[in-house]
Write a protein that holds these residues in place. Structure first.
Motif, PDB file in Angstrom:
ATOM      1  N   CYS A  82      16.448   8.621  29.912  1.00 48.51           N
ATOM      2  CA  CYS A  82      15.447   8.833  28.863  1.00 48.51           C
ATOM      3  C   CYS A  82      16.135   8.930  27.516  1.00 48.51           C
ATOM      4  O   CYS A  82      17.313   9.269  27.415  1.00 48.51           O
ATOM      5  CB  CYS A  82      14.629  10.098  29.121  1.00 48.51           C
ATOM      6  SG  CYS A  82      15.570  11.631  29.022  1.00 48.51           S
ATOM      7  N   ALA A  83      15.337   8.605  26.484  1.00 46.42           N
ATOM      8  CA  ALA A  83      15.691   8.936  25.107  1.00 46.42           C
ATOM      9  C   ALA A  83      15.003  10.246  24.801  1.00 46.42           C
ATOM     10  O   ALA A  83      13.906  10.485  25.298  1.00 46.42           O
ATOM     11  CB  ALA A  83      15.181   7.856  24.162  1.00 46.42           C
ATOM     12  N   SER A  84      15.616  11.078  23.967  1.00 47.65           N
ATOM     13  CA  SER A  84      14.969  12.369  23.747  1.00 47.65           C
ATOM     14  C   SER A  84      15.404  13.057  22.470  1.00 47.65           C
ATOM     15  O   SER A  84      16.555  12.933  22.036  1.00 47.65           O
ATOM     16  CB  SER A  84      15.255  13.291  24.925  1.00 47.65           C
ATOM     17  OG  SER A  84      14.574  14.516  24.771  1.00 47.65           O
ATOM     18  N   THR A  85      14.470  13.799  21.894  1.00 46.75           N
ATOM     19  CA  THR A  85      14.816  14.742  20.829  1.00 46.75           C
ATOM     20  C   THR A  85      15.211  16.090  21.437  1.00 46.75           C
ATOM     21  O   THR A  85      15.401  17.051  20.708  1.00 46.75           O
ATOM     22  CB  THR A  85      13.639  14.920  19.848  1.00 46.75           C
ATOM     23  OG1 THR A  85      12.464  15.314  20.575  1.00 46.75           O
ATOM     24  CG2 THR A  85      13.343  13.625  19.099  1.00 46.75           C
ATOM     25  N   GLY A  86      15.288  16.169  22.763  1.00 53.18           N
ATOM     26  CA  GLY A  86      15.836  17.348  23.415  1.00 53.18           C
ATOM     27  C   GLY A  86      15.046  17.881  24.594  1.00 53.18           C
ATOM     28  O   GLY A  86      15.618  18.215  25.634  1.00 53.18           O
ATOM     29  N   THR A 239      12.970  19.202  14.753  1.00 54.08           N
ATOM     30  CA  THR A 239      13.695  18.050  15.311  1.00 54.08           C
ATOM     31  C   THR A 239      12.971  17.410  16.498  1.00 54.08           C
ATOM     32  O   THR A 239      13.121  16.205  16.721  1.00 54.08           O
ATOM     33  CB  THR A 239      15.120  18.451  15.754  1.00 54.08           C
ATOM     34  OG1 THR A 239      15.034  19.599  16.619  1.00 54.08           O
ATOM     35  CG2 THR A 239      15.990  18.777  14.551  1.00 54.08           C
ATOM     36  N   ALA A 240      12.172  18.172  17.211  1.00 53.33           N
ATOM     37  CA  ALA A 240      11.476  17.614  18.382  1.00 53.33           C
ATOM     38  C   ALA A 240      10.531  16.485  18.000  1.00 53.33           C
ATOM     39  O   ALA A 240      10.261  15.592  18.805  1.00 53.33           O
ATOM     40  CB  ALA A 240      10.710  18.713  19.119  1.00 53.33           C
ATOM     41  N   ILE A 241       9.999  16.530  16.772  1.00 58.51           N
ATOM     42  CA  ILE A 241       9.028  15.505  16.341  1.00 58.51           C
ATOM     43  C   ILE A 241       9.576  14.667  15.184  1.00 58.51           C
ATOM     44  O   ILE A 241       8.833  14.110  14.390  1.00 58.51           O
ATOM     45  CB  ILE A 241       7.649  16.125  15.983  1.00 58.51           C
ATOM     46  CG1 ILE A 241       7.783  17.268  14.961  1.00 58.51           C
ATOM     47  CG2 ILE A 241       6.967  16.632  17.248  1.00 58.51           C
ATOM     48  CD1 ILE A 241       6.417  17.766  14.436  1.00 58.51           C
ATOM     49  N   ARG A 242      10.881  14.560  15.135  1.00 57.43           N
ATOM     50  CA  ARG A 242      11.536  13.729  14.105  1.00 57.43           C
ATOM     51  C   ARG A 242      11.553  12.283  14.607  1.00 57.43           C
ATOM     52  O   ARG A 242      12.537  11.784  15.124  1.00 57.43           O
ATOM     53  CB  ARG A 242      12.947  14.278  13.871  1.00 57.43           C
ATOM     54  CG  ARG A 242      13.719  13.616  12.768  1.00 57.43           C
ATOM     55  CD  ARG A 242      15.042  14.357  12.554  1.00 57.43           C
ATOM     56  NE  ARG A 242      15.954  13.594  11.733  1.00 57.43           N
ATOM     57  CZ  ARG A 242      16.794  12.679  12.200  1.00 57.43           C
ATOM     58  NH1 ARG A 242      16.858  12.408  13.483  1.00 57.43           N
ATOM     59  NH2 ARG A 242      17.591  12.011  11.379  1.00 57.43           N
ATOM     60  N   ILE A 243      10.416  11.617  14.471  1.00 53.52           N
ATOM     61  CA  ILE A 243      10.204  10.297  15.071  1.00 53.52           C
ATOM     62  C   ILE A 243       9.477   9.409  14.060  1.00 53.52           C
ATOM     63  O   ILE A 243       8.461   9.806  13.494  1.00 53.52           O
ATOM     64  CB  ILE A 243       9.379  10.444  16.381  1.00 53.52           C
ATOM     65  CG1 ILE A 243      10.217  11.204  17.420  1.00 53.52           C
ATOM     66  CG2 ILE A 243       8.931   9.079  16.913  1.00 53.52           C
ATOM     67  CD1 ILE A 243       9.494  11.540  18.711  1.00 53.52           C
ATOM     68  N   GLY A 244      10.016   8.223  13.853  1.00 54.34           N
ATOM     69  CA  GLY A 244       9.485   7.348  12.807  1.00 54.34           C
ATOM     70  C   GLY A 244       8.650   6.193  13.303  1.00 54.34           C
ATOM     71  O   GLY A 244       7.970   5.516  12.515  1.00 54.34           O
ATOM     72  N   ALA A 289       8.644  22.662  16.063  1.00 50.89           N
ATOM     73  CA  ALA A 289       7.714  21.541  16.236  1.00 50.89           C
ATOM     74  C   ALA A 289       6.370  22.018  16.792  1.00 50.89           C
ATOM     75  O   ALA A 289       5.306  21.504  16.423  1.00 50.89           O
ATOM     76  CB  ALA A 289       8.307  20.488  17.172  1.00 50.89           C
ATOM     77  N   SER A 290       6.414  22.987  17.669  1.00 47.36           N
ATOM     78  CA  SER A 290       5.193  23.497  18.288  1.00 47.36           C
ATOM     79  C   SER A 290       4.261  24.126  17.270  1.00 47.36           C
ATOM     80  O   SER A 290       3.043  24.106  17.428  1.00 47.36           O
ATOM     81  CB  SER A 290       5.537  24.547  19.343  1.00 47.36           C
ATOM     82  OG  SER A 290       6.471  24.033  20.265  1.00 47.36           O
ATOM     83  N   ALA A 291       4.858  24.712  16.237  1.00 51.50           N
ATOM     84  CA  ALA A 291       4.062  25.389  15.219  1.00 51.50           C
ATOM     85  C   ALA A 291       3.307  24.409  14.331  1.00 51.50           C
ATOM     86  O   ALA A 291       2.435  24.811  13.555  1.00 51.50           O
ATOM     87  CB  ALA A 291       4.955  26.295  14.376  1.00 51.50           C
TER      88      ALA A 291
HETATM   89  N1  F0G Z   1       6.529  19.399  20.635  1.00 50.05           N
HETATM   90  C1  F0G Z   1       7.716  19.418  21.269  1.00 50.05           C
HETATM   91  C2  F0G Z   1       8.360  20.739  21.496  1.00 50.05           C
HETATM   92  C3  F0G Z   1       8.313  18.217  21.697  1.00 50.05           C
HETATM   93  O1  F0G Z   1       9.480  18.258  22.309  1.00 50.05           O
HETATM   94  C4  F0G Z   1       7.653  16.999  21.440  1.00 50.05           C
HETATM   95  C5  F0G Z   1       8.255  15.731  21.844  1.00 50.05           C
HETATM   96  C6  F0G Z   1       6.411  17.045  20.793  1.00 50.05           C
HETATM   97  C7  F0G Z   1       5.881  18.258  20.409  1.00 50.05           C
HETATM   98  C8  F0G Z   1       5.635  15.821  20.495  1.00 50.05           C
HETATM   99  O2  F0G Z   1       5.051  15.291  21.637  1.00 50.05           O
HETATM  100  O3  F0G Z   1       6.101  13.054  21.539  1.00 50.05           O
HETATM  101  O4  F0G Z   1       4.188  13.505  23.039  1.00 50.05           O
HETATM  102  O5  F0G Z   1       3.857  13.400  20.585  1.00 50.05           O
HETATM  103  N2  F0G Z   1       9.436  15.629  22.284  1.00 50.05           N
HETATM  104  C9  F0G Z   1      10.026  14.399  22.832  1.00 50.05           C
HETATM  105  C10 F0G Z   1      11.359  14.701  23.475  1.00 50.05           C
HETATM  106  C11 F0G Z   1      10.047  13.280  21.869  1.00 50.05           C
HETATM  107  O6  F0G Z   1      12.220  13.826  23.543  1.00 50.05           O
HETATM  108  O7  F0G Z   1      11.546  15.807  23.968  1.00 50.05           O
HETATM  109  P1  F0G Z   1       4.774  13.710  21.717  1.00 50.05           P
END
Ligand code: F0G
Length: 351
Positions: A82-86, A239-244, A289-291
């Protein structure tokens, strides 16, 4: 003797599994739906938090991963990637252990929280830090799974979405109906896609009377769906939602439009404000990211876009322990005292 059995056993008839599918589970799902007192007061609504940080590896990814790894095992896979932000990598690494598989994870160099890296390491994943962002990692992971004997467990794998839709089932099962609004952070957009699918299935089968409006929030520096164009160099402290360039972009638009919802952005400052409010006033410690979901709800309420009296669920996607740097940053240093009750009491303001 009656513990929650994990999402596959609890929702077996609504998931693409058969009697011969090997169930690889850590008993994910069954997470708390917590009434949010302060948020309810601030919005004039009945607000609940779906606390996905209570999953076995600390994020909602476990719901999708039990499905992805079970199906990969059924298909005879020996390795997953997988690719992942973590969080996905932490979850894939743990479930691969349960399945006796090798896991490989591709993460953006220097841009994943320490707790998540620690999880992948301790579960024995093969980790490559990629000199690029998450979008580059996903391109690379797709390429590798197309050309080498390794199964892709990112949310572009449709069984991940199937697993994640069970969170919507749990919410309806708890509340007795769908909420009026469901709010969540958006990164790669798999989760908003999954919740919308879950809510639609329950409505179609008459388990719920209707579906909620889906409200998604991206971080301002990483808000391609809001902008309507790919963000080449996404940035945010979340960083979890650092996606472009979200993989499920089109599905997210459909969830927004078909539900009468919205996808908007919140700044890092708004995210951190909501992060601190959740911890200090609701007792719920989430990762930044959750917040974003709660930050979005508060922003919409301040703009007068939230009619009072509605029932609202915010998903908080990951555990605060994943990324504790933000809890410590800017907080006062604890004072040191001798082993002495009088001075301790004085410092605590008790005397
Ligand atoms: N919140 C958290 C804590 C996340 O790890 C992610 C996504 C999201 C929200 C967003 O969810 O991608 O379904 O819209 N994390 C992915 C990862 C990208 O690699 O763990 P999403």
């Amino acid at each position: 003797t009656h513990q929650w059995r994990g999402i596959i056993e609890e929702y077996r008839d609504r998931l693409p599994v058969s009697d011969t599918t090997p169930v690889v589970t850590l008993r994910e799902g069954g997470t708390p739906l917590v009434p949010a007192q302060v948020l309810s007061e601030r919005t004039g609504c009945e607000v609940h938090l779906k606390v996905e940080g209570a999953n076995p590896t600390g994020s909602f990814k476990d719901r999708g991963m039990t499905m992805a790894i079970s199906k990969a095992k059924e298909d005879g896979a020996k390795a997953v990637i997988c690719a992942s932000t973590g969080n996905t990598s932490a979850s894939a690494a743990a479930y691969a252990v349960r399945a006796g598989m090798v896991s490989a994870v591709l993460v953006p160099q220097g841009k994943i929280a320490l707790g998540k890296m620690g999880q992948a390491l301790v579960h024995g994943a093969k980790i490559l830090q990629v000199d690029g962002n998450f979008d580059d990692c996903l391109t690379l992971a797709r390429n590798l799974s197309d050309n080498y004997p390794v199964a892709l467990v990112n949310s572009v794998n449709p069984v991940r979405i199937e697993g994640q839709k069970t969170a919507a089932f749990e919410i309806v099962d708890m509340l007795g109906d769908a909420p009026d609004i469901h709010v969540l952070p958006v990164g790669n957009a798999g989760n908003i896609t999954a919740y919308w699918k879950g809510y639609q299935e329950y409505a179609a089968d008459g388990v719920a009377a209707g579906t909620p409006r889906m409200w998604g929030f991206q971080a301002s520096g990483s808000a391609p769906i809001v902008r309507g164009e790919i963000v080449k160099d996404p940035s945010t402290i979340a960083t979890a939602i650092r996606i472009g360039n979200p993989a499920s972009w089109q599905y997210a638009l459909r969830a927004r439009d078909d539900s009468g919802g919205l996808i908007d952005e919140v700044t890092d400052r708004e995210i951190l404000r909501a992060y601190r409010l959740l911890a200090a006033q609701e007792g719920v410690f989430v990762e930044p990211a959750s917040a974003a979901s709660v930050a979005g709800l508060l922003k919409a309420a301040e703009q007068g876009r939230v009619d009072p009296g509605q029932r609202i669920v915010c998903t908080v996607t990951g555990n605060g322990l994943k990324d504790p740097d933000w809890a410590v940053a800017g907080a006062p240093q604890p004072v040191t005292v001798p082993v002495d009750a009088a001075s301790a009491a004085q410092r605590l303001g008790l005397a």
